[in-house]
Enzyme design. Structure first.
Site, PDB file in Angstrom:
ATOM      1  N   ASP A  20      71.823   6.713 -10.864  1.00  0.00           N
ATOM      2  CA  ASP A  20      72.107   7.891 -11.707  1.00  0.00           C
ATOM      3  C   ASP A  20      73.348   8.623 -11.222  1.00  0.00           C
ATOM      4  O   ASP A  20      73.383   9.864 -11.184  1.00  0.00           O
ATOM      5  CB  ASP A  20      70.906   8.857 -11.687  1.00  0.00           C
ATOM      6  CG  ASP A  20      69.612   8.207 -12.141  1.00  0.00           C
ATOM      7  OD1 ASP A  20      69.676   7.219 -12.898  1.00  0.00           O
ATOM      8  OD2 ASP A  20      68.535   8.680 -11.735  1.00  0.00           O
TER       9      ASP A  20
ATOM     10  N   ASP B   2      73.483  10.156  -7.301  1.00  0.00           N
ATOM     11  CA  ASP B   2      73.876  11.454  -7.886  1.00  0.00           C
ATOM     12  C   ASP B   2      75.273  11.895  -7.456  1.00  0.00           C
ATOM     13  O   ASP B   2      75.496  13.077  -7.145  1.00  0.00           O
ATOM     14  CB  ASP B   2      72.861  12.536  -7.509  1.00  0.00           C
ATOM     15  CG  ASP B   2      71.518  12.344  -8.196  1.00  0.00           C
ATOM     16  OD1 ASP B   2      71.373  11.346  -8.929  1.00  0.00           O
ATOM     17  OD2 ASP B   2      70.633  13.177  -7.998  1.00  0.00           O
TER      18      ASP B   2
END
Length: 561
Positions: free
Chosen positions: A431, A398
């Site tokens: 991600d 992230d």
């Protein structure tokens, strides 16, 4: 001899054309000198704030020293240290006068005529080395009588002017400039620029201080910019290399602020005009929050002398090899327990929050240094019309949170925040580019540090466009062999790669559905003319698309709307 001077002129012309470094040496007294920062020292010399006013082609060396005069500066060997380093084309700014007036100190005192003779000697010796002297009259003392500013430098300031005229030397009349400035402020308001310190407000001066000679940060900033404003007319070669800014951040005391947080707080709320902040090289360990009230800002990293700021390096290695990197770093993570006794969460882990609209950020590194501890955001973008140029984003899971309007499951969003990235570097594990905003990445390097997923879009239903990667390079750390281009954090995720070079770590199927078969009907995952070992259009999952040229133009046009 004639050939020698022709050679010097040729060298100087070549340096000017190629943008080689110009060196500026400052010699003078405490009003120009750099001050130590211990004890939260508020005092600054104007020369301390001079370097950040120039681009990377100018190097300022401040040799000015507290308490020195034209006589003592030479007697102590300080001038010899400068003289020995002078090269053709260097500049020497010479400002004395405060201490030459001290008749009771034989080590420093020089009567006006002797003072003038000393200045002439500095000028001529500077020219002996092919360097260029610039004379400055001493800045004004803040001394009022009956509401009028006293003239405490009279014969000494006049001596500087006479020497400049007789020697044909550039003159910056700092005395007249600062006299007009302090007089216009008046006796009361001008205290805010000098070392008037209230008792109990500064560890350095616990009993307070009343000093009408020396400047604080605010005063030094004003005088440095006042002097710089004369350069286009008096010293054009330096004037062309000035860089405009409203605030400067520097850890060495050469700026308006020591931290980026202070500079952000100083930006006027809801300002329609553009505010420009320059951040000097260094590692800034701070968690920065840009509120929605701070808008229309240019934030630019100053990368030291000789750095190529016009053509930023894209790769991580390229960035690390650049001189004078500017890094903002913090190490929060989602599972970390905060002040309330509860976990910070993904958003709470961010090193920097960009909540204001209309920020252009150039040449900074943003890092979450928490390591591999789950979600740990380097930058969270909540505002729109953000533009990152030549920046890098370092982290693991992230790294880059393109929050936009946020997650809106099943709700329609006709528009969302729009963010651009040009010539940037983004790294991470899982991600590491995620969120709902519309984002365009151009000529960027996207580097995977683990076998995992690159993007996790949460594009809102009805949103015209999501993530677009154009002419980017997808690379991987050693040992990384299986990465997916993306997976849908929310069902209407949109991610498109246009003309990108995909490394061998990209799996043939390309995309993952996050075990959400329903997203096959709603997500928009597509490519156009991917190349490189990771490009496998015939092996991609059946619910992704290979676009036509017309469809690509439509995607790009949707981002521009």
């Amino acid at each position: 001899m004639k050939r020698f001077f022709l050679l010097i002129l040729c060298v100087l012309s070549f340096e000017s054309i190629c943008g080689w470094t110009l060196r500026v040496y400052l010699v003078g007294d405490s009003t120009c000198a750099a001050k130590e920062l211990a004890g939260q020292n508020l005092e600054r010399g104007w020369g301390q704030l001079f370097q950040p006013l120039f681009d990377g082609s100018v190097r300022v060396e401040n040799h000015a020293t507290n308490g020195r005069s034209t006589k003592s500066f030479r007697d102590e060997g300080r001038w010899a240290a400068v003289y020995d380093k002078l090269q053709p084309g260097d500049y020497v700014f010479i400002q004395f006068g405060h201490n030459d007036q001290k008749q009771n100190d034989s080590t420093r005192y020089a009567a006006p005529e002797r003072y003038a003779g000393n200045l002439r000697r500095y000028v001529r010796e500077t020219r002996e080395k092919g360097a260029i002297p610039v004379l400055l009259t001493p800045i004004v003392r803040r001394r009022f009588a009956d509401g009028l500013l006293d003239d405490t430098h009279g014969p000494y300031a006049d001596a500087v002017r006479r020497v400049a005229a007789a020697e044909g030397t550039q003159l910056i009349d700092a005395e007249r400039l600062t006299r007009a400035w302090v007089s216009s402020l008046g006796e009361e308001a001008s205290r805010a620029y000098y070392m008037w310190v209230e008792p109990g407000t500064s560890p350095r001066w616990p009993d307070g201080r009343r000093d009408d000679t020396h400047l604080n940060v605010r005063g030094a900033r004003a005088v440095a910019r006042m002097i710089a404003a004369q350069l286009p007319a008096e010293v054009p070669e330096l004037g062309r290399r000035l860089v405009a800014s409203d605030f400067v951040v520097a850890q060495d005391g050469s700026g308006d602020f020591l931290t980026l947080t202070e500079a952000v707080a100083a930006v006027p709320d809801f300002c329609r005009d553009t505010t420009r902040i320059l951040v000097c090289e260094g590692v800034y360990r701070e968690k920065v929050v840009v509120p929605a009230t701070k808008r229309n800002v240019i934030l630019e990293g100053v990368h030291g002398i000789g750095a190529d700021t016009d053509r930023p390096a894209v790769s991580k290695a390229g960035f690390e090899n650049r001189r004078g990197a500017v890094t903002v770093t913090w190490d929060d993570y989602a599972a970390k327990i905060g002040a309330t006794g509860r976990p910070l969460g993904t958003s709470g882990s961010s090193t920097v929050y960009f909540g204001g609209d209309g920020w252009t950020v150039r040449g900074l590194t943003f890092e979450n240094a928490a390591g591999c501890v789950g979600q740990a955001v380097a930058v969270q973008c909540l505002g729109t019309d953000l533009h990152f140029i030549g920046c890098r984003f370092l982290g693991n899971q992230d790294t880059l949170y393109l929050y936009g309007a946020g997650n809106r499951d099943g709700r329609t969003c006709a528009e969302n925040a729009r963010i651009r990235f040009d010539d940037c570097y983004v790294e991470g594990t899982t991600d590491f580019i995620f969120g709902s905003a519309a984002a365009l990445f151009r000529n960027c390097e996207i580097r995977s540090k683990a076998d995992s997923y690159i993007t996790a879009a949460s594009t809102c239903k009805g949103q015209p466009v999501g993530f677009v990667f154009r002419n980017c390079r997808l690379t991987a750390a050693e040992g990384v062999t299986r990465c997916w281009l993306g997976r849908p954090w929310r069902d209407y995720a949109q991610t498109v790669f246009v003309g990108c070079h995909l490394g061998p770590h990209i799996v043939p199927e390309g995309w993952h559905d996050w075990s959400k078969p329903r997203a096959h009907r709603t997500a928009f995952y597509a490519e156009y003319h991917s190349e490189g070992p990771g490009a496998a259009p015939r092996s991609r999952v059946g619910w992704s698309r290979q676009l036509t040229g017309k469809e690509v133009r439509q995607v790009l046009a949707a981002f521009e709307k």
